[in-house]
Every structure is written in structure tokens, then in C-alpha cells.
Design a protein around this motif. Structure first.
Motif, mmCIF file in Angstrom:
data_model
loop_
_atom_site.group_PDB
_atom_site.id
_atom_site.type_symbol
_atom_site.label_atom_id
_atom_site.label_comp_id
_atom_site.label_asym_id
_atom_site.label_seq_id
_atom_site.Cartn_x
_atom_site.Cartn_y
_atom_site.Cartn_z
ATOM 1 N N GLN A 40 0.849 -1.189 0.000
ATOM 2 C CA GLN A 40 0.000 0.000 0.000
ATOM 3 C C GLN A 40 0.881 1.234 0.000
ATOM 4 N N TYR A 41 0.643 2.113 -0.953
ATOM 5 C CA TYR A 41 1.375 3.372 -1.094
ATOM 6 C C TYR A 41 0.441 4.501 -0.672
ATOM 7 N N GLU A 42 0.951 5.432 0.140
ATOM 8 C CA GLU A 42 0.133 6.490 0.714
ATOM 9 C C GLU A 42 0.320 7.814 -0.005
ATOM 10 N N GLU A 43 -0.752 8.607 -0.003
ATOM 11 C CA GLU A 43 -0.740 9.974 -0.551
ATOM 12 C C GLU A 43 -0.298 10.017 -2.016
ATOM 13 N N VAL A 44 -0.794 9.073 -2.797
ATOM 14 C CA VAL A 44 -0.491 9.040 -4.229
ATOM 15 C C VAL A 44 -1.501 9.948 -4.943
ATOM 16 N N PRO A 45 -1.031 10.973 -5.645
ATOM 17 C CA PRO A 45 -1.954 11.876 -6.334
ATOM 18 C C PRO A 45 -2.767 11.155 -7.418
ATOM 19 N N ASP A 46 -3.947 11.694 -7.707
ATOM 20 C CA ASP A 46 -4.821 11.103 -8.726
ATOM 21 C C ASP A 46 -4.109 10.937 -10.062
ATOM 22 N N ASN A 47 -3.352 11.964 -10.475
ATOM 23 C CA ASN A 47 -2.706 11.901 -11.789
ATOM 24 C C ASN A 47 -1.634 10.813 -11.855
ATOM 25 N N VAL A 48 -0.986 10.525 -10.742
ATOM 26 C CA VAL A 48 0.037 9.460 -10.721
ATOM 27 C C VAL A 48 -0.639 8.097 -10.801
ATOM 28 N N ALA A 49 -1.724 7.918 -10.053
ATOM 29 C CA ALA A 49 -2.472 6.652 -10.111
ATOM 30 C C ALA A 49 -3.060 6.440 -11.500
ATOM 31 N N ALA A 50 -3.572 7.504 -12.105
ATOM 32 C CA ALA A 50 -4.115 7.405 -13.460
ATOM 33 C C ALA A 50 -3.012 7.055 -14.452
ATOM 34 N N GLY A 51 -1.827 7.603 -14.245
ATOM 35 C CA GLY A 51 -0.695 7.302 -15.114
ATOM 36 C C GLY A 51 -0.351 5.828 -15.106
ATOM 37 N N LEU A 52 -0.452 5.194 -13.937
ATOM 38 C CA LEU A 52 -0.195 3.753 -13.856
ATOM 39 C C LEU A 52 -1.195 2.994 -14.715
ATOM 40 N N ARG A 53 -2.456 3.404 -14.655
ATOM 41 C CA ARG A 53 -3.497 2.696 -15.394
ATOM 42 C C ARG A 53 -3.341 2.837 -16.903
ATOM 43 N N ILE A 54 -2.872 3.977 -17.372
ATOM 44 C CA ILE A 54 -2.811 4.206 -18.819
ATOM 45 C C ILE A 54 -1.420 3.994 -19.417
ATOM 46 N N ALA A 55 -0.456 3.654 -18.580
ATOM 47 C CA ALA A 55 0.926 3.491 -19.057
ATOM 48 C C ALA A 55 1.041 2.354 -20.066
ATOM 49 N N LYS A 56 1.952 2.529 -20.995
ATOM 50 C CA LYS A 56 2.237 1.469 -21.959
ATOM 51 C C LYS A 56 2.825 0.253 -21.239
ATOM 52 N N SER A 57 3.653 0.529 -20.225
ATOM 53 C CA SER A 57 4.240 -0.520 -19.389
ATOM 54 C C SER A 57 4.006 -0.149 -17.927
ATOM 55 N N GLN A 58 3.132 -0.891 -17.256
ATOM 56 C CA GLN A 58 2.844 -0.599 -15.852
ATOM 57 C C GLN A 58 4.088 -0.762 -14.980
ATOM 58 N N GLY A 59 4.889 -1.775 -15.256
ATOM 59 C CA GLY A 59 6.096 -2.007 -14.465
ATOM 60 C C GLY A 59 7.088 -0.868 -14.570
ATOM 61 N N ALA A 60 7.337 -0.398 -15.779
ATOM 62 C CA ALA A 60 8.278 0.705 -15.983
ATOM 63 C C ALA A 60 7.754 1.983 -15.345
ATOM 64 N N LYS A 63 9.478 4.062 -12.102
ATOM 65 C CA LYS A 63 9.936 5.432 -12.283
ATOM 66 C C LYS A 63 9.132 6.441 -11.462
ATOM 67 N N GLN A 64 7.819 6.251 -11.346
ATOM 68 C CA GLN A 64 6.951 7.275 -10.774
ATOM 69 C C GLN A 64 6.408 6.987 -9.372
ATOM 70 N N ILE A 65 6.455 5.704 -8.942
ATOM 71 C CA ILE A 65 5.824 5.360 -7.661
ATOM 72 C C ILE A 65 6.798 4.722 -6.668
ATOM 73 N N ALA A 66 7.523 3.723 -7.101
ATOM 74 C CA ALA A 66 8.422 2.989 -6.198
ATOM 75 C C ALA A 66 9.395 3.936 -5.510
ATOM 76 N N LYS A 67 9.490 3.824 -4.222
ATOM 77 C CA LYS A 67 10.414 4.586 -3.389
ATOM 78 C C LYS A 67 10.152 6.095 -3.376
ATOM 79 N N LYS A 68 9.059 6.538 -3.974
ATOM 80 C CA LYS A 68 8.699 7.958 -3.927
ATOM 81 C C LYS A 68 7.605 8.229 -2.906
ATOM 82 N N TYR A 69 6.864 7.194 -2.561
ATOM 83 C CA TYR A 69 5.754 7.345 -1.623
ATOM 84 C C TYR A 69 5.939 6.378 -0.468
ATOM 85 N N LYS A 70 5.467 6.793 0.701
ATOM 86 C CA LYS A 70 5.526 5.923 1.873
ATOM 87 C C LYS A 70 4.710 4.666 1.574
#
Length: 81
Positions: free
Chosen positions: A45-65, A69-76
Motif C-alpha cells: 500500500q502506497y500512501e498519498e499518491v496523487p490522482d494523476n500518478v495513479a491514473a498514469g499507472l493505469r494508462i501506461a504502456k508498461s505498468q512495471g516501468a 519510475k513514478q511510484i516505487a520509493k517515492k511514496y511511503k
């Protein structure tokens, strides 16, 4: 690789992915918590993830990449049982 399914349930957006790394995600728009389940079975569970970042995960060409780049180690985060 892509979204297999997307379900809106109240404040939650639930996605299943076709990805070599990420199986699914659940984003709660009101709490800004993002739960990511990996293909290996662990859920975090990642905390305080902005809507646009969560939406980016859903629409990304590669969810893992995108996740790396955008979530891992950036959020508690914490491992869920």
C-alpha cells in the motif's frame, strides 16, 4: 502492456493488468492510497499518491516501468498481509 479490466466501486478504481510485473491495483480516490499487487503475490500500500500518478499507472504502456519510475520509493509504503 495493458489494462485487462477496470471497475469503479464507490471511491475505488480496481484494475487488472497484463504485465510481467504487476497483477493489479486498487486506488482509493478519497484516501489517496494505492494498493499494488505484484505477480509474485506480494501486495503493498502506497500512501498519498496523487490522482494523476495513479491514473498514469493505469494508462501506461508498461505498468512495471511506470511504477518503477513514478511510484516505487517515492511514496511511503507498507507490505500488506
Amino acid at each position: 502492456m495493458g489494462v485487462l479490466s477496470e471497475v469503479y466501486s464507490g471511491d475505488r478504481i480496481i484494475n487488472q493488468y497484463k504485465s510481467s510485473n504487476i497483477k493489479s491495483s486498487i486506488y482509493n480516490k478519497s484516501t489517496k492510497n494505492l494498493i499494488v499487487e505484484f505477480n509474485a503475490g506480494r501486495r503493498y500500500q502506497y500512501e498519498e499518491v496523487p490522482d494523476n500518478v495513479a491514473a498514469g499507472l493505469r494508462i501506461a504502456k508498461s505498468q512495471g516501468a511506470y511504477f518503477n519510475k513514478q511510484i516505487a520509493k517515492k511514496y511511503k509504503y507498507k507490505l500488506l498481509e
